[in-house]
Scaffold this motif. Structure first.
Motif, mmCIF file in Angstrom:
data_model
loop_
_atom_site.group_PDB
_atom_site.id
_atom_site.type_symbol
_atom_site.label_atom_id
_atom_site.label_comp_id
_atom_site.label_asym_id
_atom_site.label_seq_id
_atom_site.Cartn_x
_atom_site.Cartn_y
_atom_site.Cartn_z
ATOM 1 N N GLN A 102 48.341 44.980 33.577
ATOM 2 C CA GLN A 102 47.667 44.049 32.681
ATOM 3 C C GLN A 102 46.835 43.088 33.514
ATOM 4 N N LEU A 103 45.517 43.123 33.351
ATOM 5 C CA LEU A 103 44.638 42.218 34.073
ATOM 6 C C LEU A 103 44.645 40.846 33.391
ATOM 7 N N LEU A 104 44.632 39.796 34.212
ATOM 8 C CA LEU A 104 44.781 38.438 33.699
ATOM 9 C C LEU A 104 43.592 37.549 34.048
ATOM 10 N N GLN A 105 43.191 36.736 33.098
ATOM 11 C CA GLN A 105 42.208 35.675 33.325
ATOM 12 C C GLN A 105 42.987 34.380 33.535
ATOM 13 N N THR A 106 42.846 33.791 34.712
ATOM 14 C CA THR A 106 43.581 32.587 35.059
ATOM 15 C C THR A 106 42.608 31.486 35.492
ATOM 16 N N ARG A 107 43.113 30.286 35.592
ATOM 17 C CA ARG A 107 42.250 29.136 35.885
ATOM 18 C C ARG A 107 41.521 29.294 37.213
ATOM 19 N N TYR A 108 42.207 29.759 38.237
ATOM 20 C CA TYR A 108 41.611 29.849 39.563
ATOM 21 C C TYR A 108 41.243 31.281 39.961
ATOM 22 N N ALA A 109 41.077 32.167 38.973
ATOM 23 C CA ALA A 109 40.715 33.557 39.280
ATOM 24 C C ALA A 109 39.368 33.618 39.981
ATOM 25 N N ASP A 110 39.210 34.608 40.851
ATOM 26 C CA ASP A 110 37.964 34.763 41.602
ATOM 27 C C ASP A 110 36.781 35.103 40.704
ATOM 28 N N VAL A 111 37.057 35.825 39.627
ATOM 29 C CA VAL A 111 36.005 36.195 38.670
ATOM 30 C C VAL A 111 36.529 35.943 37.266
ATOM 31 N N PRO A 112 35.658 35.554 36.310
ATOM 32 C CA PRO A 112 36.125 35.228 34.962
ATOM 33 C C PRO A 112 36.435 36.458 34.120
ATOM 34 N N ASP A 113 35.773 37.588 34.401
ATOM 35 C CA ASP A 113 35.955 38.780 33.577
ATOM 36 C C ASP A 113 35.390 39.985 34.329
ATOM 37 N N ILE A 114 35.654 41.188 33.807
ATOM 38 C CA ILE A 114 35.046 42.400 34.366
ATOM 39 C C ILE A 114 34.428 43.200 33.233
ATOM 40 N N GLY A 115 33.438 44.004 33.553
ATOM 41 C CA GLY A 115 32.766 44.803 32.544
ATOM 42 C C GLY A 115 33.512 46.080 32.217
ATOM 43 N N GLU A 116 33.056 46.752 31.163
ATOM 44 C CA GLU A 116 33.689 47.985 30.714
ATOM 45 C C GLU A 116 33.608 49.070 31.782
ATOM 46 N N GLN A 117 32.505 49.119 32.502
ATOM 47 C CA GLN A 117 32.332 50.155 33.521
ATOM 48 C C GLN A 117 33.382 50.035 34.618
ATOM 49 N N LYS A 118 33.670 48.809 35.039
ATOM 50 C CA LYS A 118 34.685 48.628 36.078
ATOM 51 C C LYS A 118 36.075 48.953 35.541
ATOM 52 N N LEU A 119 36.322 48.626 34.281
ATOM 53 C CA LEU A 119 37.614 48.943 33.684
ATOM 54 C C LEU A 119 37.819 50.453 33.634
ATOM 55 N N VAL A 120 36.781 51.193 33.264
ATOM 56 C CA VAL A 120 36.858 52.656 33.254
ATOM 57 C C VAL A 120 37.151 53.180 34.659
ATOM 58 N N ARG A 121 36.512 52.586 35.659
ATOM 59 C CA ARG A 121 36.740 53.019 37.044
ATOM 60 C C ARG A 121 38.180 52.756 37.467
#
Length: 228
Positions: A102-121
């Motif tokens: 389970q990928l998490l969005q946290t306060r100090y995460a390096d990136v705010p989100d990822i795109g669908e293409q990266k999720l597929v990869r």
């Protein structure tokens, strides 16, 4: 023996395009024995009936016992990381036996989100790692969600510097397990407080501070060292 992933186990099975190319490279002949798995935990032997320009057909053989999964499903909840770090974590986590990432969005995460293409990869990497490590289960890789929406089913542990608790002192295999690992900047005090309020226990990964891509593997390595 060669292993192929198929959509489902049935008396006769067509080979998916990705695996078909693999079969052609191997130049297997009708009558060759292979193993097939469905990514959901089922595995069996199979016999190649046909391999030609139109595709390949397999006949289902004996179903095989699955001995490579943990006694209860393990979820790795990991903060979003930049670059290819997530790819490395997903690959190693699959080899180490997780059932879900389970990928998490946290306060100090390096990136705010990822795109669908990266999720597929990432999902493709999990499938490849599952095949390489001879698992019959391909872990789910779930789209990023805010940390505040994470719920606890069974037992949960949070890697957090300063805790005096050790994972293997608290872990039991009577319920599912969720392991949480944070970003490079760590979790905020409010995030740690919210997680402990819903039942997650803060645990130590030793006296050294680990990088964000190392911490989840240390968590899972502790499970692997226990022999499960």
């Amino acid at each position: 023996m060669h292993r192929l992933k198929v959509p489902a186990l049935s008396a006769e099975m067509s080979v998916p395009p990705a695996e078909l190319h693999h079969l052609r490279v191997l130049r297997l002949r009708p009558g060759a024995e292979v193993r097939v798995f469905d990514g959901q935990g089922a595995e069996a032997s199979a016999t190649l009936l046909r391999l030609d320009e139109g595709g390949a057909l397999l006949a289902l053989g004996e179903r095989l016992e699955n001995t490579r999964e943990t006694p209860q499903p393990v979820t790795l909840a990991v903060a979003l990381l930049k670059g290819d770090k997530l790819s490395d974590v997903v690959r190693a986590a699959t080899e180490l036996g997780v059932a879900r990432v389970q990928l998490l969005q946290t306060r100090y995460a390096d990136v705010p989100d990822i795109g669908e293409q990266k999720l597929v990869r990432l999902r493709r990497i999990a499938a490849e790692a599952s095949k390489q490590s001879r698992r019959a289960l391909v872990p789910e890789v779930l789209a990023p969600m805010p940390l505040a929406r994470l719920t606890l089913e069974g037992q949960g542990f949070l890697a957090h510097p300063g805790s005096g608790l050790r994972l293997l002192d608290k872990l039991h295999w009577s319920a599912p397990v969720t392991l949480i690992s944070g970003p490079e900047g760590g979790f905020s005090d409010a995030e740690v407080e919210a997680l402990t309020q819903v039942g997650f226990q803060a645990i130590t990964l030793g006296p050294r501070i680990l990088r964000a891509e190392t911490a989840p593997l240390a968590l899972l390595g502790a499970l692997a060292a226990s022999g499960v």
